[in-house]
Scaffold this active site. Structure first.
Site, PDB file in Angstrom:
ATOM      1  N   ASP A   1       0.729  -5.086  -0.476  1.00 35.27           N
ATOM      2  CA  ASP A   1       1.367  -4.057  -1.587  1.00 35.27           C
ATOM      3  C   ASP A   1       2.227  -4.668  -2.362  1.00 35.27           C
ATOM      4  OD1 ASP A   1       1.063  -1.602   0.971  1.00 35.27           O
ATOM      5  OD2 ASP A   1      -0.022  -1.608  -0.897  1.00 35.27           O
TER       6      ASP A   1
ATOM      7  N   ASP B   1      -4.875   5.221   1.127  1.00 36.33           N
ATOM      8  CA  ASP B   1      -3.777   4.495   1.254  1.00 36.33           C
ATOM      9  C   ASP B   1      -2.362   5.436   1.282  1.00 36.33           C
ATOM     10  OD1 ASP B   1      -2.141   1.435  -0.326  1.00 36.33           O
ATOM     11  OD2 ASP B   1      -1.568   2.822   1.421  1.00 36.33           O
TER      12      ASP B   1
ATOM     13  N   HIS C   1      -2.816  -4.892  -3.860  1.00 27.58           N
ATOM     14  CA  HIS C   1      -2.962  -3.475  -4.588  1.00 27.58           C
ATOM     15  C   HIS C   1      -1.653  -3.531  -5.353  1.00 27.58           C
ATOM     16  CE1 HIS C   1      -1.586   0.987  -3.880  1.00 27.58           C
ATOM     17  NE2 HIS C   1      -2.290   0.720  -5.095  1.00 27.58           N
TER      18      HIS C   1
HETATM   19  C1  DX5 Z   1       2.844   2.986  -0.520  1.00 22.73           C
HETATM   20  C2  DX5 Z   1       1.868   1.656  -0.112  1.00 22.73           C
HETATM   21  C3  DX5 Z   1       1.151   2.008   1.342  1.00 22.73           C
HETATM   22  C4  DX5 Z   1       2.067   2.024   2.296  1.00 22.73           C
HETATM   23  C5  DX5 Z   1       1.287   2.733   3.525  1.00 22.73           C
HETATM   24  O1  DX5 Z   1       3.157   2.796  -1.950  1.00 22.73           O
HETATM   25  O2  DX5 Z   1       0.966   1.414  -1.063  1.00 22.73           O
HETATM   26  O3  DX5 Z   1       0.331   1.171   1.437  1.00 22.73           O
HETATM   27  O4  DX5 Z   1       2.457   0.879   2.510  1.00 22.73           O
HETATM   28  O5  DX5 Z   1       2.194   2.689   4.373  1.00 22.73           O
HETATM   29  P1  DX5 Z   1       2.316   3.964   5.423  1.00 22.73           P
HETATM   30  O6  DX5 Z   1       0.788   3.456   6.110  1.00 22.73           O
HETATM   31  O7  DX5 Z   1       3.197   3.307   6.450  1.00 22.73           O
HETATM   32  O8  DX5 Z   1       2.273   4.971   4.871  1.00 22.73           O
END
Ligand code: DX5
Length: 240
Positions: free
Chosen positions: A49, A189, A80
């Site tokens: 991320d 996500d 991402h």
């Molecule tokens: C948020 C990120 C997500 C997050 C997901 O902006 O894009 O990928 O890291 O983390 P969890 O699964 O803890 O919500």
């Protein structure tokens, strides 16, 4: 194009095959030991991320993390990009060895041009929509992308709660992809847990990014397998 990207370009991109993939989000991993976290996540596909502190309030990974993690690992990395300038950053991450580069439709005036540029670099191309953005904004690009990402939290931080009202976007994507027989992952996500993974898969998602649910578990690999199993069952039972 660097050696990494050339090697990358020759690597087969993982295509949708009816099998759900859990994609651990490295944002929730131990930043002091990312390589082992990636190795022990229980998945051969992880999400990096990338946050620029502008498109989203947080700052996270840079291209050097992808370059470092690329060395000695054949785990698929999905960058991402939660960045305001994907035209600038996307090619850099593609060149650094990311397998997919996903950018936000909200941050890109000319998505078609960037999609073409990234495909020429041999990486999978993903388009993402934030919760407040209608899924219709990315439907025109479905036949030229490899992955559509529906955010189920407001991007920027891990550990938030899953927004179940995003599921109609997933169903719409699944119906469109099935009808047009496109090869495109539907990724969800944010707030993906054992329970919400079942909802996302039932709606038609086949790639589920999970940060806290995986890396806060005592045994991340076992948790990944558990979520994958539950989601696969729901995916196969779905109607759309
Ligand atoms: C948020 C990120 C997500 C997050 C997901 O902006 O894009 O990928 O890291 O983390 P969890 O699964 O803890 O919500």
């Amino acid at each position: 194009v660097t050696m990494a990207a050339q090697e990358e370009a020759t690597r087969e991109l993982l295509l949708p095959d009816g099998k759900i993939r859990i994609v651990p989000s490295m944002l929730a991993a131990d930043f002091g030991d990312l390589r082992s976290a990636m190795k022990n996540s229980g998945s051969s596909w992880v999400s990096i991320d990338v946050m620029d502190g502008h498109f989203v309030p947080n700052l996270s990974f840079g291209v050097d993390h992808v370059k470092a993690l690329r060395k000695g690992s054949d785990v698929y990395m999905d960058a991402h990009l939660m960045v305001s300038d994907p035209q600038l950053h996307a090619p850099v991450f593609a060149d650094a060895g990311a397998d997919w580069v996903t950018f936000h439709i909200e941050a890109c005036k000319e998505p078609q041009a960037l999609i073409a540029q990234l495909k020429d670099m041999g990486v999978g191309v993903g388009l993402a929509v934030k919760p407040g953005t209608p899924v219709e904004t990315i439907l025109p690009y479905l036949d030229s992308i490899d992955l559509a990402l529906v955010m189920t939290v407001e991007p920027g931080f891990g550990g938030q709660s899953f927004m179940a009202d995003m599921m109609p976007k997933v169903t719409k994507l699944r119906e469109t992809i099935n009808k047009k027989k496109l090869s495109c992952w539907i990724q969800v996500d944010g707030g993906v847990t054992l329970e919400t993974a079942v909802q996302a898969a039932a709606a038609g998602a086949d790639s589920l990014v999970a940060g806290s649910a995986v890396f806060r578990a005592a045994d991340p690999a076992a948790q990944t397998a558990k979520i994958a199993d539950a989601a696969q069952k729901a995916f196969e039972k779905r109607t759309s």
